[in-house]
Design an enzyme around this catalytic site. Structure first.
Site, PDB file in Angstrom:
ATOM      1  CG  HIS A 509      37.767  29.608  -7.777  1.00  8.56           C
ATOM      2  ND1 HIS A 509      37.551  30.699  -8.629  1.00  8.56           N
ATOM      3  CD2 HIS A 509      37.740  28.490  -8.554  1.00  8.56           C
ATOM      4  CE1 HIS A 509      37.459  30.400  -9.966  1.00  8.56           C
ATOM      5  NE2 HIS A 509      37.832  28.898  -9.920  1.00  8.56           N
ATOM      6  CD  GLU A 510      38.699  25.039  -6.377  1.00  6.33           C
ATOM      7  OE1 GLU A 510      38.288  24.085  -7.170  1.00  6.33           O
ATOM      8  OE2 GLU A 510      39.297  25.988  -7.131  1.00  6.33           O
ATOM      9  CG  HIS A 513      34.533  24.948  -9.386  1.00  9.01           C
ATOM     10  ND1 HIS A 513      33.903  25.509 -10.614  1.00  9.01           N
ATOM     11  CD2 HIS A 513      35.673  25.400  -9.369  1.00  9.01           C
ATOM     12  CE1 HIS A 513      34.914  26.019 -11.245  1.00  9.01           C
ATOM     13  NE2 HIS A 513      35.891  26.041 -10.370  1.00  9.01           N
ATOM     14  CD  GLU A 532      37.394  26.912 -13.502  1.00  3.70           C
ATOM     15  OE1 GLU A 532      37.539  27.858 -12.721  1.00  3.70           O
ATOM     16  OE2 GLU A 532      37.725  25.722 -13.504  1.00  3.70           O
TER      17      GLU A 532
END
Length: 850
Positions: A509-510, A513, A532
């Site tokens: 997930h990170e 980004h 997000e």
């Protein structure tokens, strides 16, 4: 839920007048003092103004009118304990290396406690001079407005960049005789240097930042801003384009957290959200204020300084017991993405190096880049990795893992081996890594993820039922990492236990980004789904590819199971949250709009409940999933790579993505899709999107979810059986379940009115629940508390101490049942952790307990 929202309280103001003047580069020179819990030093800002602001704009007046009369007046700031530092004279012997070790040889004028006599005046400007200037020229001067709060601003001055030796080459016009115009021209030439001269540019920024001051500037502060002016400078073009601000943070400043790590040693890190970095340094917060930066940070030699920066910095020893660290960024980004962490971290290294690890260690510097024509990219010029052949093929970027020494083993066992495959998976999906390196830091146990407020609990969890299934706290539990920042990721220690699944998905997930949230940012912060929603959708795709042993049908099944869990969370959240906070594009047609000066507000940006909500994650995820299904995965991800290549280094609004997507959808698949219909159904309405409801009603339950349903039925039969020993032939045989399946199983069992102690004991032993990951253990603790299963109270105690951010919800459950033993458990755990707990979390818990 009937909760009134107050714009004056809930909306976050962005005060900077970015339409008039933009910060192009920050130079920070800071000292970190753990004894006083203060970061102090200087900040030099280099500006560029627009030609269209030769005449005074009315926006300054509008800004003043929106504040109280007192706030718009310039006044002498209150005295405070600050060091008086004489302006250092710039000499030809000083250079870039001097900047990196700034402070060397300076006389320490502080007292033994590091503080100074409060007779020293913060502004450095006498009150008579101050009053005189404001009286004669205040209504005519250009006003620079920076976003700022929780800071003590000590002095503001113009920097004499013309005094830097060798700077003459930046003075192209021999006709300039006005010194102020000469200085501004030098800064203009410096900030517009071509990308392939980035090293030279950084060196000149460093030299200019140490030039002497040439006049103090008048300044004032109010709740949200720092206002600066120069007498006689009536336009942004006339205003000094290089200024120095001396300031210090406050121990309770909302952008930084002072705490202790898991080994009990002091550390500090930036949290940012929801006010971002304005309590770390005065800056321009609006996303459009894209800038570069370089920073030198000094701290005790026993500490490691990690920061957003393209270089993997190594310490320079200044004197015994003190080290300096220097970082820089050449890609223009919003100031909100700046991150720093200082603590006694240990770099966690593999015991043996794989070929991937060896490749990742090889540094990649933009100076090696054979940059092609910059016009290929749509962003402003900078050393872009998308324009370098070596960078585009680099599957695994250099990376490091840092953690407290006591977690070294856990990181080696779980996290360290995941970084390379997750980075490689991301590259296989989206292509070029936008950033040249990555640091991953395991932050202290009090890491709260996102902010919270004490009023939240009483408004959303008034009774046992809402506490048991209240969605907002459950939503909060799944946010295990920090706000977006380049080159560095913060992860909670909660990700390290129970195998690789939770850690891997959070890391993916990170990593996502880097593309969505950083390389491509939202032009309006209210459109959080652009960051997000994409990261949530991509984490499943990355994680499936990182697990190379998974067959395609297995990966698909696991993604369907995660969709099932997210569907349940979204339904719960929308049932128990204000409708106004359920909208992904709350400003609708005004999204992206600012005042003439560039100031704006982030709608609901300060609302305490917003930090607990996942609607931007979940609705955004389901929208992208819906679109990917309509196009087909191959077509969708091919388009996504094209979109990244087109828009990296830029800020976007929802329509930029949707319009380009629809242009790439074949006519036969587009059907009734349009930007307007997507706005209506998904982005500008509260509640469940109608297309999503239709899809979930028509879709069959996935195989992994059906397997969980069968296991739930078995446990219900076990729970209903009488206490006497059963015959061997009736003994249930339970299947081995994946972590996400266990989460779903326990959520179903939480819906049961009663579970007897024998069932809970069998459940614990069957799945080894205390050894599972944090998401599973949290639901196990919920069952323990709900059914007063005293034999497992030790698991609850451990969870409250080691998983503090997630444990906030459990404190409420322990108290609401009015069971004396549970309430005592809650109070004793809080007594052990409150000193180091995140202050917002501690306030919430304290109000529940006392």
């Amino acid at each position: 839920m009937d909760i009134k929202l107050d714009p004056s309280r809930d909306d976050l103001p962005l005060m900077a007048n970015t339409s008039h003047i933009l910060v192009k580069h920050y130079v920070l020179d800071l000292d970190v003092d753990f004894e006083s819990q203060i970061i102090e030093g200087t900040l030099v800002l280099f500006f560029e103004s627009g030609n269209r602001y030769r005449k005074k704009s009315s926006s300054t007046e509008e800004t003043c009118q929106s504040e109280s009369d007192e706030a718009c007046k310039f006044r002498t700031p209150e005295p405070c304990h600050v060091p008086v530092t004489n302006t250092r004279t710039f000499s030809s012997k000083m250079g870039y290396n001097d900047f990196a070790i700034y402070g060397k040889g300076e006389k320490d004028t502080s007292g033994k406690d590091g503080n100074h006599d409060n007779q020293e005046q913060a502004s450095g400007i006498s009150s008579s001079k101050y009053c005189c200037d404001t009286g004669n020229h205040g209504s005519e001067d250009f006003l620079l407005v920076l976003d700022c709060c929780d800071l003590s601003v000590l002095k503001v001055e113009e920097v004499d960049v013309a005094a830097v030796p060798g700077i003459e080459k930046f003075t192209r016009s021999p006709k300039l005789t006005v010194v102020s115009e000469l200085r501004n021209q030098i800064v203009h030439e410096l900030v517009t240097l071509p990308a392939d001269r980035w090293r030279e540019q950084l060196d000149h920024y460093a030299r200019c930042s140490q030039a002497p001051g040439c006049g103090e500037l008048l300044f004032d502060t109010d709740t949200w801003s720092l206002q600066i002016r120069k007498t006689g400078a009536q336009t942004a073009i006339d205003f000094p384009h290089a200024i120095r601000i001396r300031y210090r943070t406050k121990p309770q400043g909302r952008s930084v957290t002072w705490t202790s790590d898991q080994s009990g040693r002091p550390c500090v890190y930036t949290m940012g959200s929801p006010i971002n970095n304005r309590a770390l340094f005065p800056c321009q917060e609006p996303p459009v204020a894209m800038s570069t930066w370089q920073a030198t940070v000094r701290a005790a030699a026993s500490f490691v300084v990690l920061m957003s920066g393209e270089n993997s910095a190594q310490p320079t020893q200044l004197r015994e017991g003190c080290s300096s660290w220097h970082y820089y960024v050449t890609m223009p980004m919003p100031a909100s993405t700046f991150t720093i962490a200082v603590g006694p971290w240990t770099e966690v290294k593999p015991e043996t190096c794989s070929p991937n690890d060896q490749a990742a260690k090889r540094p990649f510097s933009p100076s090696e880049a054979d940059f092609r024509c910059a016009s290929i990219c749509g962003h402003v010029e900078y050393p872009c990795r998308f324009q370098n052949a070596s960078a585009t093929t680099q599957e695994i970027i250099p990376h490091r893992v840092f953690a407290p020494g006591c977690l070294r083993g856990a990181c080696q066992e779980t996290l360290l081996q995941l970084v390379s495959p997750c980075l490689s998976a991301a590259h296989s999906v989206l292509g070029t890594h936008p950033f040249s390196r990555l640091d991953v830091l395991i932050v202290p146990a009090n890491f709260p993820s996102l902010g919270m407020a004490s009023s939240f609990l009483t408004s959303v969890c008034p009774d046992q039922d809402s506490l048991t299934c209240g969605p907002c706290y459950k939503a909060f539990l799944f946010k295990f990492a920090c706000p977006n920042s380049p080159h560095i990721v913060f992860l909670s220690q909660s990700t390290l236990t129970g195998g690789s699944h939770l850690c891997g998905t959070r890391l993916c997930h990170e990593i996502a980004h880097a593309w969505f949230g950083l390389a491509i940012g939202a032009r309006d912060w209210t459109e959080e789904w652009l960051s997000e929603g994409f990261a949530t959708h991509l984490e499943d795709v990355f994680w499936a590819k990182a697990q190379q042993q998974l067959a395609p049908h297995e990966a698909q099944e696991q993604q369907e199971l995660r969709a099932c869990l997210r569907w349940r969370r979204l339904q719960d959240e929308l049932r128990n949250s204000p409708e106004q906070l359920q909208v992904l594009r709350p400003s609708k047609e005004k999204t992206g709009h600012v005042t003439d000066s560039g100031s704006s507000v982030v709608k609901h940006g300060l609302n305490p409940e917003k930090g607990f909500m996942q609607v931007h994650y979940l609705k955004g995820y389901f929208l992208l999933r819906f679109l990917a299904r309509r196009l087909g995965d191959d077509t969708y991800f091919s388009f996504l790579r094209k979109f990244v290549h087109t828009f990296h280094g830029q800020l976007i609004l929802s329509q930029d993505f949707l319009q380009m997507l629809l242009e790439n959808i074949p006519e036969e698949k587009r059907l009734d899709l349009s930007v307007e219909s997507i706005f209506r159904d998904w982005l500008e309405s509260s509640g469940l999107p109608q297309p999503l409801q239709t899809e979930r009603q028509a879709g069959a339950e996935c195989g992994l979810a059906r397997q969980v349903g069968a296991e739930v039925a078995k446990w219900n039969r076990v729970n209903r059986r009488p206490r006497k020993r059963n015959r061997r032939g009736t003994k249930e045989v339970f299947e081995k379940l994946l972590p996400d399946q266990l989460v779903l199983l326990l959520e179903h069992l939480l819906e049961q009115k009663t579970l007897n102690p024998r069932t809970l004991q069998s459940l614990e032993r069957t799945y080894h629940l205390p050894q599972q990951d944090a998401e599973v253990r949290h639901r196990w603790c919920e069952l323990v508390v709900k059914h007063k299963y005293t034999k497992a109270y030790k698991d609850v105690e451990r969870f409250l101490q080691e998983d503090q951010a997630m444990g906030v919800y459990l404190y409420g459950e322990l108290m609401v049942g009015e069971d004396a033993r549970q309430q005592q458990l809650a109070r004793s755990c809080f007594a052990l952790t409150q000193e180091w707990m995140d202050r917002c979390s501690a306030q919430v818990v304290a109000e529940m307990l006392f």
